[in-house]
Design a protein around this motif. Structure first.
Motif, PDB file in Angstrom:
ATOM      1  N   UNK A   1    -114.812  21.232 -15.337  1.00 11.04           N
ATOM      2  CA  UNK A   1    -113.647  20.382 -15.093  1.00 11.04           C
ATOM      3  C   UNK A   1    -113.439  19.529 -16.343  1.00 11.04           C
ATOM      4  N   UNK A   2    -114.168  18.438 -16.452  1.00 11.03           N
ATOM      5  CA  UNK A   2    -114.118  17.694 -17.709  1.00 11.03           C
ATOM      6  C   UNK A   2    -115.267  18.134 -18.603  1.00 11.03           C
ATOM      7  N   UNK A   3    -116.363  18.549 -18.001  1.00  9.30           N
ATOM      8  CA  UNK A   3    -117.489  19.137 -18.737  1.00  9.30           C
ATOM      9  C   UNK A   3    -118.073  20.215 -17.850  1.00  9.30           C
ATOM     10  N   UNK A   4    -118.829  21.102 -18.435  1.00  7.71           N
ATOM     11  CA  UNK A   4    -119.315  22.264 -17.700  1.00  7.71           C
ATOM     12  C   UNK A   4    -120.236  21.859 -16.557  1.00  7.71           C
ATOM     13  N   UNK A   5    -119.964  22.404 -15.366  1.00  9.72           N
ATOM     14  CA  UNK A   5    -120.814  22.163 -14.214  1.00  9.72           C
ATOM     15  C   UNK A   5    -121.974  23.143 -14.228  1.00  9.72           C
ATOM     16  N   UNK A   6    -123.093  22.721 -13.634  1.00 10.10           N
ATOM     17  CA  UNK A   6    -124.209  23.623 -13.421  1.00 10.10           C
ATOM     18  C   UNK A   6    -124.344  23.857 -11.925  1.00 10.10           C
ATOM     19  N   UNK A   7    -125.238  24.773 -11.562  1.00  9.95           N
ATOM     20  CA  UNK A   7    -125.418  25.074 -10.146  1.00  9.95           C
ATOM     21  C   UNK A   7    -125.884  23.847  -9.374  1.00  9.95           C
ATOM     22  N   UNK A   8    -126.569  22.923 -10.047  1.00  9.90           N
ATOM     23  CA  UNK A   8    -127.048  21.711  -9.373  1.00  9.90           C
ATOM     24  C   UNK A   8    -125.925  20.730  -9.062  1.00  9.90           C
ATOM     25  N   UNK A   9    -124.743  20.970  -9.604  1.00 10.85           N
ATOM     26  CA  UNK A   9    -123.616  20.050  -9.402  1.00 10.85           C
ATOM     27  C   UNK A   9    -122.703  20.469  -8.256  1.00 10.85           C
ATOM     28  N   UNK A  10    -122.980  21.610  -7.632  1.00  7.16           N
ATOM     29  CA  UNK A  10    -122.089  22.136  -6.590  1.00  7.16           C
ATOM     30  C   UNK A  10    -122.842  22.266  -5.279  1.00  7.16           C
ATOM     31  N   UNK A  11    -122.219  21.835  -4.200  1.00  9.47           N
ATOM     32  CA  UNK A  11    -122.799  21.958  -2.866  1.00  9.47           C
ATOM     33  C   UNK A  11    -121.839  22.721  -1.965  1.00  9.47           C
TER      34      UNK A  11
END
Length: 748
Positions: free
Chosen positions: A251-261
């Protein structure tokens, strides 16, 4: 024909070249992986051999920290190589599935853009041989037909013209066929895929993403994206692909798998969707069901929490209409915005009415008054929760005690030494007295600085006069007296009922704050129609800075009624600056005949669009007795097996009905039973209650007990819709006695 053969030969050459480069890179990655593993083993052994130290070797802690840092870096590098090996191995099976020829404005020749589940770059030329389906340029394939087109790149909008679109069927590294795609051919390709058997896991849809689906997947503008999707419209799959896209794009910076639920409706569904993201190259995304969140928050308050499936089971099996109505009203009230308001009022008054503040004495002197404690709590920062304010008050008290303790200990010692009976153990005895004094003081302070959330929640219901005073001006259900009485009775159990779990979680979060899932920036909520306002309030408080993708279908609610207004309520709760509601009406799961049959169970908005995939007309089998009834079910299962269907779901109304039918069918046909605790694979023949089948799909569905005794209310009508729309290819219904009043098809 000659032109096609030339094109075919060219495609074979390109595929062969890609596979050759993939194999070369795979070999290097495997060698690197082996070396990385050997180095990791050596480093860990070296650390064990060189970091043994005694209690006096504190100077070596720096060395240990350096070892750990180096080990973490080596482990991370090794994990990345292993991940790359897995990706390259998958690419050997089918490296890409589509091609777009795009003529950039100002260029003379179009670029051939090959698209796959993962990207691949030539290590020598640094040229992209295959683009990841999530790359900006790949949107050309999903959003445009031949002609003028554009895509959004980091540098801005790129314009040009699509001169050709092509799709491939590649299996085991071999090109089966390809075709140049227009809309009609793409539909035929999708129709072919949809005609195949269901998988025991949800499949990826990257090869067949439609334009509207792609718009949802790539949306990075809206902080709250809501999707009202018909059964079989692919909303769940689209949401998971959206998660994969956000991890790729950011979004503003790359998400990792730990950032999504991902919030799933139950454990069976959680397992069903578990392969989608790994297949798209994204692992370890956090997936939970709502009761898991409640259990984490309330872990020190209740031994167990009733799960939603158990609640549904009890409610569905309730034969007393008045009792069932009460259960529904009690759940609806405790999960409502009105009850949340009452909890807020209760919390505001909690400090003054429910905490047993006292003056604090130490060494026979009042060191902190009751009024001073309350004043400190009231005047504390608004950003602090009540629990944090109480902790601050406790620290303040014991800071004063620590300053006075040396003088108090000396006083105790002098007193003990004056007692001849402790001439030889005066210091030890004085120390014991001091410890006992501190323990007693701590227990007195803890009476008002620690919160017993279980007892606190009970207090809301204990005094009816107080409850009605707090609820003044708030609409209450007619059965509120009965709700208060039954709640107090239920709260005596060590299992917290489902109807109380969310409300108590909301109350505790309000009082104690949240220290869980701190890194979550994107939340995906599936089956949103089964949640109530308090559930969304909890999520808003737990993830205040997150963006939300919320999926639902008000036609698939269980034991309650919903409309499109549900999404207005969700929007009102989250209060995001940018939000939108997208409707997905086209169903890709079922045949036209099954969709048409299912329409009779829909109320209000039933504008589901068919995808022009035809099959058998659903049939209702009416049996004269139990023997004929069971025989017809067994015959239908055997016929489905002989016709090649891999997943055959026998859907019952409840788990209790599933148990009864399973016992009767055992020995007559090979079949398994899926229940609340089951982790069995959804393949072969199995019996499952309808509320656990939500979101799943089966090649063939046998809906049993389709009689008027089982399905006769408006809630039952919703269950019929859910059950029937699980079927991909075949749907048949079975009953004895009078058929359900909602069935209007000629019996057999």
């Amino acid at each position: 024909m000659e032109n096609y053969q030339n094109e075919y030969n060219a495609e074979i050459d390109y595929l062969s070249n890609c596979l050759l480069m993939i194999k070369e890179q795979l070999l290097k990655a495997e060698q690197s992986s082996q070396k990385g593993m050997e180095k990791l083993i050596e480093s860990r052994k070296d650390m064990q051999d060189n970091t043994v130290f005694s209690n006096k070797d504190f100077d070596r802690i720096v060395d240990i920290i350096q070892y750990l840092q180096s080990l973490r870096e080596e482990t991370s590098a090794y994990d990345e190589v292993v991940k790359r090996v897995g990706k390259l191995r998958k690419m050997l099976y089918a490296p890409y599935f589509a091609r777009v020829d795009f003529l950039y404005d100002g260029d003379d020749e179009p670029e051939k853009i090959y698209i796959g589940k993962a990207g691949f770059t030539d290590e020598k030329s640094y040229q992209y041989n295959i683009y990841d389906w999530r790359a900006p340029v790949s949107s050309l394939f999903y959003r445009f037909e031949a002609g003028k087109a554009d895509f959004e790149a980091p540098s801005g909008t790129i314009n040009g013209e699509i001169t050709q679109k092509r799709q491939y069927e590649i299996a085991n590294g071999k090109l089966e066929y390809f075709f140049d795609a227009d809309v009609q051919i793409v539909d035929e390709f999708l129709r072919k895929l949809l005609s195949q058997n269901a998988s025991i896991k949800m499949k990826t849809i990257v090869e067949t993403i439609q334009r509207d689906q792609d718009m949802i997947i790539r949306d990075v503008t809206n902080e709250l994206l809501m999707v009202q999707g018909a059964a079989g419209s692919g909303k769940t799959s689209v949401a998971l692909h959206r998660a994969a896209y956000l991890m790729y794009q950011g979004l503003s910076s790359k998400l990792t798998s730990n950032n999504i639920l991902v919030l799933s409706p139950n454990k069976i569904f959680e397992k069903y969707i578990s392969d989608v993201l790994p297949e798209l190259g994204e692992d370890n995304v956090c997936s939970v069901i709502f009761e898991d969140i409640c259990k984490i928050v309330l872990k020190n308050d209740y031994a167990d929490i009733q799960y939603r499936n158990r609640f549904f089971e009890n409610m569905i099996n309730c034969s007393n209409p008045d009792k069932k109505r009460f259960i529904k009203e009690s759940l609806a009230f405790k999960s409502s915005e009105n009850f949340a308001k009452i909890i807020d009022i209760f919390i505001k008054e909690y400090v003054y009415k429910n905490l047993d503040f006292t003056d604090i004495y130490y060494d026979d002197k009042c060191i902190v008054t009751k009024e001073e404690i309350i004043e400190r709590i009231v005047k504390a920062s608004d950003k602090l929760t009540l629990e944090q304010r109480l902790n601050q008050a406790e620290k303040y008290i014991f800071q004063i005690v620590r300053e006075l303790r040396p003088a108090r200990r000396e006083k105790i010692l002098q007193k003990v030494m004056a007692d001849s009976s402790h001439m030889f153990d005066a210091r030890e005895y004085a120390r014991l007295i001091s410890i006992n004094e501190s323990t007693e003081l701590y227990e007195r302070v803890q009476k008002f600085t620690s919160i017993n959330y279980r007892h606190l929640y009970q207090r809301i219901f204990q005094n009816k006069d107080e409850f009605y005073r707090m609820a003044e001006g708030i609409d209450l259900p007619e059965c509120i007296d009965e709700i208060l009485d039954s709640t107090l009775l239920n709260l005596k159990s060590d299992m917290l009922q489902y109807e109380d779990s969310a409300a108590m979680t909301f109350m505790k979060i309000k009082l104690s704050g949240v220290s869980y899932y701190q890194d979550i920036h994107q939340v995906i909520i599936d089956e949103a129609q089964d949640y109530f306002p308090v559930h969304f309030e909890i999520l808003r408080k737990m993830f205040p800075n997150a963006r939300y993708t919320i999926l639902g279908d008000f036609n698939q609610t269980i034991e309650k009624q919903e409309t499109l207004a549900m999404y207005d309520m969700i929007q009102q709760i989250f209060q995001k600056k940018k939000s939108t509601l997208i409707k997905m009406y086209k169903s890709f799961r079922s045949t036209n005949e099954i969709i048409e049959f299912s329409r009779k169970f829909m109320d209000g908005d039933n504008s589901v669009e068919n995808f022009s995939r035809f099959g058998e007309t659903p049939v209702i089998y009416s049996a004269q007795n139990d023997e004929e009834y069971l025989s017809s079910i067994v015959s239908e299962i055997e016929k489905c097996v002989s016709d090649g269907y891999g997943s055959i779901g026998v859907i019952c109304k409840s788990d209790r009905d599933s148990v009864k039918l399973f016992e009767k069918l055992s020995g007559k046909v090979n079949i398994n039973r899926i229940n609340h605790d089951s982790l069995a694979e959804l393949k072969g023949n199995f019996i499952i209650p309808v509320y656990m089948a939500k979101g799943l799909e089966f090649d063939a569905v046998l809906l049993v007990d389709a009689d008027d005794l089982h399905y006769n209310t408006e809630d039952d009508k919703k269950l019929l819709y859910v059950a029937c729309t699980r079927a991909l290819h075949r749907l048949n219904l079975f009953h004895t006695g009078k058929p359900s009043r909602f069935l209007e098809v000629k019996n057999v």
